[in-house]
Enzyme design. Structure first.
Site, mmCIF file in Angstrom:
data_model
loop_
_atom_site.group_PDB
_atom_site.id
_atom_site.type_symbol
_atom_site.label_atom_id
_atom_site.label_comp_id
_atom_site.label_asym_id
_atom_site.label_seq_id
_atom_site.Cartn_x
_atom_site.Cartn_y
_atom_site.Cartn_z
ATOM 1 N N GLU A 148 0.830 -1.211 0.000
ATOM 2 C CA GLU A 148 0.000 0.000 0.000
ATOM 3 C C GLU A 148 0.865 1.263 0.000
ATOM 4 O OE1 GLU A 148 -2.717 -0.691 3.302
ATOM 5 O OE2 GLU A 148 -4.015 -1.878 1.997
ATOM 6 N N GLU A 152 -12.714 -2.080 12.180
ATOM 7 C CA GLU A 152 -12.773 -1.421 10.871
ATOM 8 C C GLU A 152 -13.892 -1.954 9.983
ATOM 9 O OE1 GLU A 152 -9.109 -1.615 8.685
ATOM 10 O OE2 GLU A 152 -9.947 -0.589 6.945
ATOM 11 N N ASP A 193 -8.284 -9.069 4.403
ATOM 12 C CA ASP A 193 -8.082 -7.932 5.281
ATOM 13 C C ASP A 193 -9.192 -7.800 6.319
ATOM 14 O OD1 ASP A 193 -7.089 -5.653 6.371
ATOM 15 O OD2 ASP A 193 -7.614 -4.328 4.720
#
Ligand code: BDP
Length: 680
Positions: free
Chosen positions: A287, A394, A366
């Site tokens: 990333e 998240e 993820d």
């Protein structure tokens, strides 16, 4: 400050019998060693017992026959040692402890000060959860050597994926001047056995790169001092390009001599400030973060360079395996993000130094609400490994929705990789025992911020608590952990315990029911990841697709016709996941692209499952709120109100999920709901 004390609240005990059973031994606390953790243990015991009983214990050695609470190590305190046989003492590992009733007295014994501290918290937990101590005789050793927590805090005071306010560590580019809240956090962590903390975000920006310099090290050392008193070592996330960005070198090539020397000098400097520094956490080539790939080197080259610099001081490198191509072409059905970690890392097995440990997320994508386990566990027998969980929610409701994650983690830990035949569970890979590795354990992304109650949602504290307990002992059942947490946080009212236990234990599958179905994941709004957006990530570069069209949905990861990901598991899983018939329902769309009319093992078609689960999800959310209403007057008023408003939001939001998801698939498929309910 409702919720601030979390599970360590020191309200006076109401049970008179319990108070009087404490007074025989708890009126004296004898701790003779000067070890810092033992002093902390004595302090915690003294303060808590004072608050519980209304009487402050003294430290006078009792006259013959009198009881006391004696705490210490076998080596440092002969009275402690004399209460145990050689065999009993040698069974206590570095962080472990023994608790024992000896006549009128109670003994907390460890082979290290840290063990004694854990023993102290364990004793307080036993009392608070209503255990009687007459026959007390307990041995406890942690299953995992490394029990780490990762903070994703930035020095400007923001927290990446933080849902409970701003950072408790930093504000406006500095470490906060007053570290008392950091200290209170250290208490919470130590009470569940956490022994290491990474104090900055894995995405290391320009400013945090300078954490390795004198600009920040003095204050970071202050934080390390706070944590040390609670047995917790401090670690830093580093920027792989620091030699360029901070050192002014032309390269960060790990095989370049000047770069290696630069890191050695930095490490030396860090240890000057923090003699027991834990080591570095590294997110590289991921990333947009820099890494060894830039120089044509691999991740073993990168990790080993840092490990070599840290080794003389006993430090370690924690190297993350969250490495994938985040700029891929969504039209390409063969490139599979789920494969990436395995493909990158398995060829490097055996090349990492002994003080390197790979940190692997529990699933291959993820932290979705449902994923299979990462096939890397079980695929690198010559490499140390940590399992990484996400306590911060998240993708699981962002601490607005209730989602108790311990059951999810338990499933991952209990998964049998079959790497060494039956019984090769992931928990044995993580603790190092399966492959006889010197380092291993757990890591997790924390969920705390400066909200008064730490976690925003008052019940989200259970995830932090549960993570630590599980890292200590992965055999503990999810409901047992929940019950412990409830009793310590809310007291022993029967209705409160039963209600909260039921709410927590149903919450993960409830959240799954109204969000993305059958393991497919990713139907969230891009960037912030809160709320439904079926195609939000469908035509982007992140490798996160569902491939829904008018015929069907799911990602074909079989070997025969798909990306081949299924083959990354050992048998029998590789065979099980290869075919839609043998893939468990909850993971069907992760592994297979099927028509909407495909029949699940449950007997329902895929499309009907989508409709039903989303209608049920709203009902379940309403039921949660109703259960909570039953606690009115039985729990703290402010906590009650905090929970109430979040549960209302959960209902509204579950409706939004239901309507967006059901409508999308109704329009795509053209197949009506069997029960004729309204779909927009
Ligand atoms: C993802 C988060 C991102 C993190 C990344 C990571 O969305 O903010 O930086 O994981 O783990 O879940 O590095």
């Amino acid at each position: 400050q409702a919720g601030y004390d979390a599970w360590l609240g020191r309200r006076a005990l109401t049970d008179k019998d319990q108070v009087s059973s404490l007074t025989d031994w708890a009126s004296r606390i004898i701790a003779e060693e000067s070890d810092e953790c033992i002093r902390t243990a004595a302090y915690e015991l003294t303060e808590t017992i004072t608050a519980w009983t209304g009487r402050r214990p003294d430290n006078a050695v009792p006259a013959d026959g009198g009881g006391c609470l004696r705490i210490g190590t076998f080596q440092g305190c002969s009275e402690v040692a004399s209460a145990f046989s050689e065999v009993e003492m040698s069974a206590v590992q570095a962080d472990g402890f023994r608790l024992r009733r000896a006549g009128q007295s109670i003994i907390i014994a460890g082979s290290t000060g840290r063990g004694v501290l854990y023993g102290a918290f364990a004793l307080l937990r036993l009392i608070k959860t209503g255990e009687r101590l007459n026959e007390l005789d307990e041995l406890s050793n942690p299953a995992n050597g490394l029990r780490l927590i990762n903070e994703w805090d930035n020095v400007d005071g923001s927290i990446e994926r933080g849902y409970a306010g701003r950072s408790i560590f930093y504000a406006e580019g500095e470490v906060v001047p007053d570290l008392s809240r950091v200290r209170d956090y250290a208490r919470l962590l130590a009470s569940v056995g956490i022994n290491g903390i990474v104090v900055n975000n894995v995405n290391v920006h320009r400013e945090e790169t300078l954490f390795l310099s004198e600009r920040y090290l003095p204050r970071i050392a202050d934080m390390a001092n706070v944590f040390r008193a609670y047995g917790i070592r401090l670690y830093l996330s580093i920027n792989f390009a620091a030699p360029i960005e901070m050192g002014g070198l032309a390269t960060a090539d790990p095989l370049e001599e000047a770069v290696r020397t630069w890191w050695k000098d930095r490490v030396k400097e860090v240890y000057k400030w923090i003699p027991d520094f834990g080591g570095f956490l590294v997110k590289a080539d991921s990333e947009f973060r820099p890494g060894p790939f830039t120089y044509g080197r691999d991740h073993a080259d990168g990790a080993n360079m840092l490990a070599e610099a840290l080794a003389p001081y006993g430090g370690i490198v924690v190297w993350r395996c969250f490495v994938y191509n985040c700029k891929q072409d969504w039209r390409d059905r063969k490139t599979d993000r789920a494969r990436a970690a395995y493909d990158h890392f398995t060829p490097l097995d055996g090349r990492f130094r002994d003080n390197v440990v790979l940190q692997v997320k529990n699933g291959p994508m993820d932290f979705q609400v449902r994923e299979p386990v990462s096939p890397l566990f079980g695929a690198m027998p010559h490499t140390n490994m940590l399992i990484e969980f996400q306590v911060t929610q998240e993708y699981t409701g962002q601490q607005r929705h209730l989602c108790y994650l311990v059951p999810q983690w338990k499933e991952a830990l209990d998964f049998d990789t079959h790497a060494r035949g039956e019984g090769s569970t992931i928990k044995k890979v993580a603790d190092g025992s399966l492959f006889g590795r010197p380092l291993g354990g757990f890591a997790a992304v924390s969920n705390v911020g400066d909200d008064a109650n730490w976690t925003g949602h008052p019940l989200a504290q259970a995830n932090l608590y549960g993570y630590g307990r599980l890292a200590w002992n992965p055999e503990l059942a999810a409901d047992r952990i929940a019950e412990e947490w409830i009793k310590q946080t809310f007291g022993d009212h029967d209705r409160v315990i039963k209600t909260l236990l039921a709410m927590l234990m149903s919450s993960w599958s409830l959240y799954e029911s109204y969000t993305s179905p059958l393991g497919v994941g990713w139907m969230v709004k891009p960037n912030h990841h809160y709320g439904p957006d079926v195609d939000g990530y469908e035509y982007s570069m992140w490798g996160t697709y569902h491939f829904a069209d008018c015929y069907g949905i799911g990602v074909d990861r079989s070997v025969r016709t798909g990306t081949g990901y299924a083959s990354q598991y050992h048998r029998p899983h590789s065979e099980r996941f290869e075919s839609a018939e043998t893939t468990p329902d909850e993971l069907l769309l992760f592994f297979h692209h099927v028509p909407y009319t495909h029949r699940l093992h449950s007997g329902k078609t895929v499309i009907q499952h989508i409709y039903d689960s989303h209608f049920e999800g709203v009902k379940g959310s309403e039921a949660l709120a109703e259960q909570w209403e039953g606690l009115k007057g039985l729990i703290d008023h402010d906590i009650f109100e905090q929970g109430r408003s979040r549960l209302q939001e959960q209902i509204e939001h579950a409706k939004e999920w239901r309507d967006v998801i059901n409508t999308y698939f109704w329009r795509k498929s053209g197949i009506a709901d069997e029960h004729g309910r309204t779909i927009y």
